[in-house]
Design a protein around this motif. Structure first.
Motif, short mmCIF file in Angstrom:
data_model
loop_
_atom_site.label_atom_id
_atom_site.label_comp_id
_atom_site.label_asym_id
_atom_site.label_seq_id
_atom_site.Cartn_x
_atom_site.Cartn_y
_atom_site.Cartn_z
N GLY A 231 57.15 5.41 71.95
CA GLY A 231 55.95 5.42 72.78
C GLY A 231 55.98 6.48 73.86
O GLY A 231 57.03 6.79 74.42
N MET A 232 54.80 7.06 74.13
CA MET A 232 54.64 8.08 75.17
C MET A 232 53.68 7.56 76.23
O MET A 232 52.72 6.84 75.91
N VAL A 233 53.90 7.96 77.48
CA VAL A 233 53.05 7.54 78.57
C VAL A 233 52.44 8.76 79.25
O VAL A 233 52.91 9.89 79.09
N LEU A 234 51.38 8.53 80.02
CA LEU A 234 50.76 9.59 80.80
C LEU A 234 51.81 10.17 81.75
O LEU A 234 52.52 9.45 82.44
N GLY A 235 51.90 11.50 81.78
CA GLY A 235 52.86 12.17 82.66
C GLY A 235 54.23 12.39 82.05
O GLY A 235 55.09 12.99 82.69
N ALA A 236 54.45 11.92 80.80
CA ALA A 236 55.74 12.15 80.15
C ALA A 236 56.01 13.64 80.03
O ALA A 236 55.13 14.42 79.66
N VAL A 237 57.24 14.05 80.36
CA VAL A 237 57.65 15.45 80.25
C VAL A 237 58.49 15.56 78.98
O VAL A 237 59.69 15.29 78.97
N GLN A 238 57.83 15.95 77.91
CA GLN A 238 58.47 16.02 76.60
C GLN A 238 59.01 17.44 76.38
O GLN A 238 58.40 18.42 76.84
N VAL A 239 60.12 17.54 75.68
CA VAL A 239 60.73 18.84 75.43
C VAL A 239 60.77 19.10 73.92
O VAL A 239 61.58 18.52 73.20
N PRO A 240 59.89 19.97 73.42
CA PRO A 240 59.87 20.30 72.00
C PRO A 240 61.04 21.23 71.64
O PRO A 240 61.84 21.60 72.51
N PRO A 241 61.17 21.63 70.38
CA PRO A 241 62.32 22.44 69.96
C PRO A 241 62.50 23.75 70.71
O PRO A 241 63.63 24.25 70.81
N ASP A 242 61.43 24.34 71.29
CA ASP A 242 61.62 25.61 72.01
C ASP A 242 62.23 25.40 73.39
O ASP A 242 62.55 26.38 74.09
N GLY A 243 62.40 24.15 73.82
CA GLY A 243 63.06 23.85 75.08
C GLY A 243 62.19 23.91 76.31
O GLY A 243 62.65 23.60 77.41
N ARG A 244 60.90 24.30 76.18
CA ARG A 244 60.02 24.40 77.35
C ARG A 244 59.27 23.08 77.56
O ARG A 244 58.61 22.59 76.65
N PRO A 245 59.36 22.52 78.76
CA PRO A 245 58.74 21.20 79.00
C PRO A 245 57.23 21.22 78.81
O PRO A 245 56.55 22.19 79.14
N VAL A 246 56.71 20.10 78.29
CA VAL A 246 55.28 19.86 78.15
C VAL A 246 54.97 18.57 78.90
O VAL A 246 55.59 17.54 78.66
N VAL A 247 54.00 18.63 79.82
CA VAL A 247 53.61 17.46 80.60
C VAL A 247 52.39 16.83 79.93
O VAL A 247 51.33 17.48 79.85
N PHE A 248 52.50 15.60 79.48
CA PHE A 248 51.40 14.95 78.77
C PHE A 248 50.29 14.55 79.73
O PHE A 248 50.53 13.90 80.76
N LEU A 249 49.05 14.92 79.38
CA LEU A 249 47.86 14.61 80.17
C LEU A 249 47.01 13.56 79.45
O LEU A 249 47.50 12.86 78.57
N ALA A 250 45.74 13.47 79.80
CA ALA A 250 44.93 12.30 79.43
C ALA A 250 44.77 12.08 77.93
O ALA A 250 44.67 10.95 77.48
N ASP A 251 44.70 13.14 77.13
CA ASP A 251 44.48 12.99 75.69
C ASP A 251 45.79 13.02 74.90
O ASP A 251 45.79 13.30 73.71
N HIS A 252 46.90 12.71 75.56
CA HIS A 252 48.20 12.79 74.90
C HIS A 252 48.33 11.78 73.77
O HIS A 252 47.66 10.74 73.77
N PRO A 253 49.21 12.06 72.80
CA PRO A 253 49.47 11.08 71.74
C PRO A 253 50.20 9.87 72.33
O PRO A 253 50.87 9.96 73.36
N THR A 254 50.06 8.73 71.67
CA THR A 254 50.71 7.52 72.17
C THR A 254 52.14 7.39 71.67
O THR A 254 52.90 6.56 72.17
N THR A 255 52.53 8.17 70.68
CA THR A 255 53.91 8.20 70.20
C THR A 255 54.33 9.65 70.00
O THR A 255 53.49 10.55 69.88
N GLY A 256 55.65 9.88 69.97
CA GLY A 256 56.15 11.22 69.74
C GLY A 256 57.62 11.20 69.39
O GLY A 256 58.33 10.24 69.71
N GLY A 257 58.09 12.27 68.73
CA GLY A 257 59.45 12.31 68.24
C GLY A 257 60.37 13.29 68.93
O GLY A 257 61.49 13.49 68.49
N TYR A 258 59.90 13.90 70.04
CA TYR A 258 60.77 14.77 70.83
C TYR A 258 61.19 14.04 72.09
O TYR A 258 60.44 13.21 72.63
N PRO A 259 62.38 14.34 72.62
CA PRO A 259 62.87 13.57 73.77
C PRO A 259 62.07 13.83 75.05
O PRO A 259 61.66 14.96 75.32
N VAL A 260 61.88 12.77 75.83
CA VAL A 260 61.22 12.84 77.13
C VAL A 260 62.29 12.89 78.20
O VAL A 260 63.03 11.91 78.40
#
Length: 287
Positions: A231-260
């Motif tokens: 599960g993912m929450v609003l504001g989650a800072v997820q790190v995809p394979p390129d290593g650059r953080p992504v901050v989840f905003l209002a339309d973010h997915p509710t699940t994800g497979g990269y570490p937060v």
């Protein structure tokens, strides 16, 4: 369609209908959505006499132009921008009466990214799962505006309360996101966590309503195994394979497979909605 409506004359880069979002459906895979800068949406509604949760327009970068079929009270807030009625300048951040048939033009943002347009009576599209918000990820709600789109308006209140000196926050010169580390900070090296807390990033032009993408030093993982979707929450800072953080905003997915690696405080995300590409970003762990 009644005369309580407006037609889109110029649709702009991305204009959507937003209220305060649809909460309580994450277990069904439905994001919250809603205005990325909810404070601005609330304020324009207060200025025109609406409940704070009424539906408004959210514009992106270059605004839009609409032609009301009826006289209506309008307020534009969020990112500062020029506002005109039939070519004549009118006030930004204040209630303005727009005659029937006149063209209300919301211009390009002078600073920030997203302007909010409140109409007396609110935008009265049919709600989906208790919200009128457009969700770009799931496709719920009305489609983004196109030239010629006609949207209905609700009944305008006869009484409009005073709003004294509304506190319009300016778009940030530097975006500071207070974060709490976890739940997967142990998947990153100590050096990566030090980099996150001490180095500067910049807002990427690839950012959108789903997430604020960053450019800057990559975060190295200590655990390189695959992570099962969680599960993912609003504001989650997820790190995809390129290593650059992504901050989840209002339309973010509710699940994800990269570490937060961390979760940003919700109170800081309105500023993220107005952070233009190139804005410096700092992550500040708060314990």
């Amino acid at each position: 369609m009644t005369d309580r409506a407006f037609a889109v004359v110029r649709s702009g880069a991305l204009v959507t209908v937003q209220d305060l979002g649809r909460t309580g459906y994450a277990h069904l895979g439905v994001p919250r959505s809603g205005a990325l800068d909810p404070g601005a949406a609330r304020l324009v509604n207060r200025l025109v006499g609406n409940p704070e949760g009424a539906a408004v327009l959210e514009t992106t970068v270059d605004g839009c132009a609409v032609r009301p079929r009826c006289a209506v009270t309008v307020a534009v807030g969020g990112a500062p921008c020029p506002v005109t009625v039939d070519g004549g300048p009118v006030a930004w951040g204040s209630a303005v009466r727009v005659p029937a048939g006149a063209v209300l033009d919301i211009g390009r943002a002078v600073r920030g990214l997203r302007a909010y347009v409140g109409f007396g009576g609110g935008i009265s599209v049919d709600p989906v799962l208790c919200s009128r918000s457009t969700d770009l990820l799931s496709g719920l709600g009305p489609a983004p505006l196109a030239d010629g789109t006609v949207l209905p308006l609700g009944a305008e209140s006869a009484v409009r309360g005073a709003v004294d000196a509304p506190p319009w926050p300016g778009p940030p010169d530097e975006l500071v996101l207070r974060v709490r580390l976890g739940p997967r900070d142990d998947w990153f090296t100590r050096e990566a966590l030090h980099i996150l807390a001490t180095r500067a990033y910049r807002v990427s032009s690839a950012s959108n309503r789903i997430g604020l993408r960053t450019e800057g030093p990559p975060l190295e993982r200590a655990i390189t195994a695959e992570l099962p979707s969680e599960g993912m929450v609003l504001g989650a800072v997820q790190v995809p394979p390129d290593g650059r953080p992504v901050v989840f905003l209002a339309d973010h997915p509710t699940t994800g497979g990269y570490p937060v690696v961390a979760v940003a405080r919700e109170a800081d995300l309105a500023a993220a909605a107005q952070a233009a590409p190139g804005t410096m970003v700092r992550f500040v762990p708060t314990g």
